[in-house]
Design an enzyme around this catalytic site. Structure first.
Site, short mmCIF file in Angstrom:
data_model
loop_
_atom_site.label_atom_id
_atom_site.label_comp_id
_atom_site.label_asym_id
_atom_site.label_seq_id
_atom_site.Cartn_x
_atom_site.Cartn_y
_atom_site.Cartn_z
N ASP A 166 49.36 39.46 43.32
CA ASP A 166 49.43 39.43 41.86
C ASP A 166 48.55 40.56 41.30
OD1 ASP A 166 49.66 38.70 39.20
OD2 ASP A 166 49.31 36.58 39.56
N ASP A 167 49.18 41.52 40.64
CA ASP A 167 48.47 42.66 40.04
C ASP A 167 47.84 43.58 41.09
OD1 ASP A 167 49.14 41.41 37.70
OD2 ASP A 167 47.10 41.01 37.03
N CYS A 200 54.01 40.17 34.83
CA CYS A 200 54.24 39.15 35.85
C CYS A 200 55.57 38.39 35.77
CB CYS A 200 53.09 38.17 35.78
SG CYS A 200 53.28 36.73 36.80
N LYS A 220 51.81 30.74 42.92
CA LYS A 220 52.01 30.83 41.47
C LYS A 220 53.49 30.71 41.10
CE LYS A 220 51.15 34.33 37.84
NZ LYS A 220 50.34 35.52 37.53
N HIS A 253 54.76 30.29 37.22
CA HIS A 253 54.77 31.10 36.00
C HIS A 253 56.18 31.44 35.52
CE1 HIS A 253 52.60 34.42 33.50
NE2 HIS A 253 52.71 33.27 32.84
N HIS A 255 44.62 38.91 40.90
CA HIS A 255 44.62 38.68 39.45
C HIS A 255 43.25 38.16 39.01
CE1 HIS A 255 45.73 36.77 35.61
NE2 HIS A 255 46.92 37.37 35.67
N ASN A 269 53.69 43.50 40.08
CA ASN A 269 53.65 44.66 39.17
C ASN A 269 52.51 45.55 39.63
OD1 ASN A 269 52.64 42.06 37.11
ND2 ASN A 269 51.13 43.58 37.72
N LYS A 315 49.25 48.09 35.10
CA LYS A 315 49.96 46.93 34.60
C LYS A 315 50.17 47.04 33.09
CE LYS A 315 49.47 41.90 34.15
NZ LYS A 315 48.64 40.72 34.49
#
Length: 457
Positions: free
Chosen positions: A41-42, A81, A135, A137, A225, A289, A304
């Site tokens: 994530d990120d 995301c 996750k 989301h 993240h 991302n 991002k």
């Protein structure tokens, strides 16, 4: 018994052969592969060692590249995301669904439709055990959750982020959808979130091996993240009144988060080996991302939230020892939504109406690189991007750029004045594609108005 095998290895190999005999047929009539899809994530393009990472060593993640293929031209469907996760699950441009227009998803008024055709649903129909660890989301109740969308088990968080120790948004009222969940119920498990997700992923692999059932495991880590918390930061985290984003953090903390992620990936790979499943398992590692505040995206620019390469180009590794030669490097242009048709093809499954491309042949070395044309929109700062071959057209806040990514992946040499015909062609391609997508409520895309040469810092 083969003298080259110890008892544990022999039993693992025998179990794998017995399991393979009972599996449905995948690509080319072979037993279907297990699929482990690991999404960070990120994560920045150069945050890991095999992409030139300079922050911390990531030997376990790098080992996936050593065992398989490293993609140098892989993209996320979005620079944020939720839209990427939607595209991954459905194999389509996120702008075809209302929740794909939320960039990022911050309100509970949209979610994944109940009748959405999803990758896990099609794989479950094909005999796979399907699990999401990490996750989600993609919408909160009353919209469908993971267990309503093709996953048979879920362990993780429903929202976009959480404290790594409390698993909640600190300093905010606890809502029904907050926290760590095991199925539909909140879990009482205590520990650092990255480690808890790894623990469950290892357990899921063991369960599938014992059941002799092919596995599709979506392991969607929240790391790296924010909040900026390493495994040893519980005391610091508990003293904060809320989750700190633009406050706090450091390269040291970020390195600790990356190291924890890397160790988790190593444990997952060890679990596959221990179960005798590594040879016929597809393992993919990527990000949702581009990188965030402490990320390394060299030699790209952007982050991002931006359609510059640093915001959408992501690390992407794929191993499948039975089918992919080790140490392969591919310039195949790929994007998140490609994985649905590609993985279904590997499994020998059918179904779906895809915008993504089946890249199984080029990624396994059975076909040359496939030409691609890709499109992005992002409402913030009125951004659009088109990649066609090596050319990329980009517009941010009305400023236009045209870049030859074959020689200028840093997007510094604006060629729009020298190649007006190419720019016009890419803009026209975007206009035609955009007509088939859902539009933002404020009609934000009048991409000929106020255009000017893009300034570069």
């Amino acid at each position: 018994m083969n003298e080259g095998l110890n008892r544990r290895q022999w039993l693992g190999a025998a179990a794998a052969l017995a399991a393979a005999a009972s599996l449905p047929a995948g690509a080319a009539g072979r037993p279907v592969p297990n699929i482990i899809f690991i999404m960070a994530d990120d994560l920045g393009h150069a945050d890991i060692g095999c992409y030139g990472g300079r922050i911390v060593a990531t030997p376990h993640i790098d080992a996936i590249a050593t065992a398989g293929v490293r993609l140098t031209q892989a993209y996320a469907n979005s620079c944020v995301c939720s839209p990427t996760r939607l595209a991954l699950l459905t194999g389509r441009y996120q702008y075809r669904l209302p929740m794909g227009l939320e960039e990022p998803l911050v309100r509970a008024r949209v979610g994944l439709p109940a009748d959405a055709v999803t990758l896990p649903r099609l794989l479950a129909d094909h005999g796979y055990r399907t699990a999401l660890v990490g996750k989600w989301h993609l919408g909160e109740a009353p919209f469908p959750g993971p267990l309503d969308s093709g996953y048979q088990s879920f362990y993780g968080i429903q929202k976009g982020g959480a404290d790594y120790f409390t698993h909640l948004a600190q300093g905010q009222p606890v809502k029904e959808e907050d926290g760590l969940f095991d199925g539909r119920e909140r879990s009482g498990d205590i520990g650092y979130l990255t480690d808890l997700l790894t623990d469950r992923a290892v357990a899921v692999i063991g369960q599938a091996a014992r059941a002799r059932q092919p596995l599709f495991l979506s392991l969607h880590y929240t790391a790296p993240h924010w909040p900026w918390e390493g495994p040893e930061d519980e005391a610091v985290a508990s003293s904060l009144k809320d989750i700190r984003h633009y406050e706090g953090g450091s390269l040291k903390t970020y390195a600790a988060m990356l190291s924890s992620l890397d160790r988790g990936v190593g444990r997952v790979m060890a679990a596959l080996r221990g179960a005798g499943l590594e040879g016929n398992s597809i393992v993919i590692f990527t990000s949702d991302n581009g990188g965030e505040r402490f990320s390394d995206v060299w030699p790209l620019i952007g982050m991002k939230g931006e359609l510059l390469e640093g915001g959408i180009r992501v690390p992407c590794l794929m191993s499948w020892p039975d089918r992919i030669a080790p140490g392969t490097v591919s310039r195949q242009v790929a994007i998140s939504m490609d994985w649905a048709p590609t993985l279904l093809a590997a499994a020998g499954a059918v179904g779906g109406d895809w915008d993504g491309a089946n890249l199984l042949a080029p990624l396994t070395g059975r076909a040359p690189v496939r030409p691609r044309t890709l499109f992005w929109r992002h409402k913030h700062n009125d951004q659009i991007a088109v990649r066609h071959g090596d050319w990329k057209y980009l517009r941010i806040k009305g400023r236009e750029g045209l870049f030859d990514l074959a020689v200028d992946e840093r997007e510094r040499a604006n060629r729009i004045a020298e190649e007006p015909a190419i720019a016009a062609d890419l803009k026209q391609r975007f206009a035609q594609w955009n007509e088939g997508m859902l539009q933002y409520a404020d009609g934000n895309y009048s991409y000929d108005a106020g255009a000017q040469a893009m300034d570069r810092p």
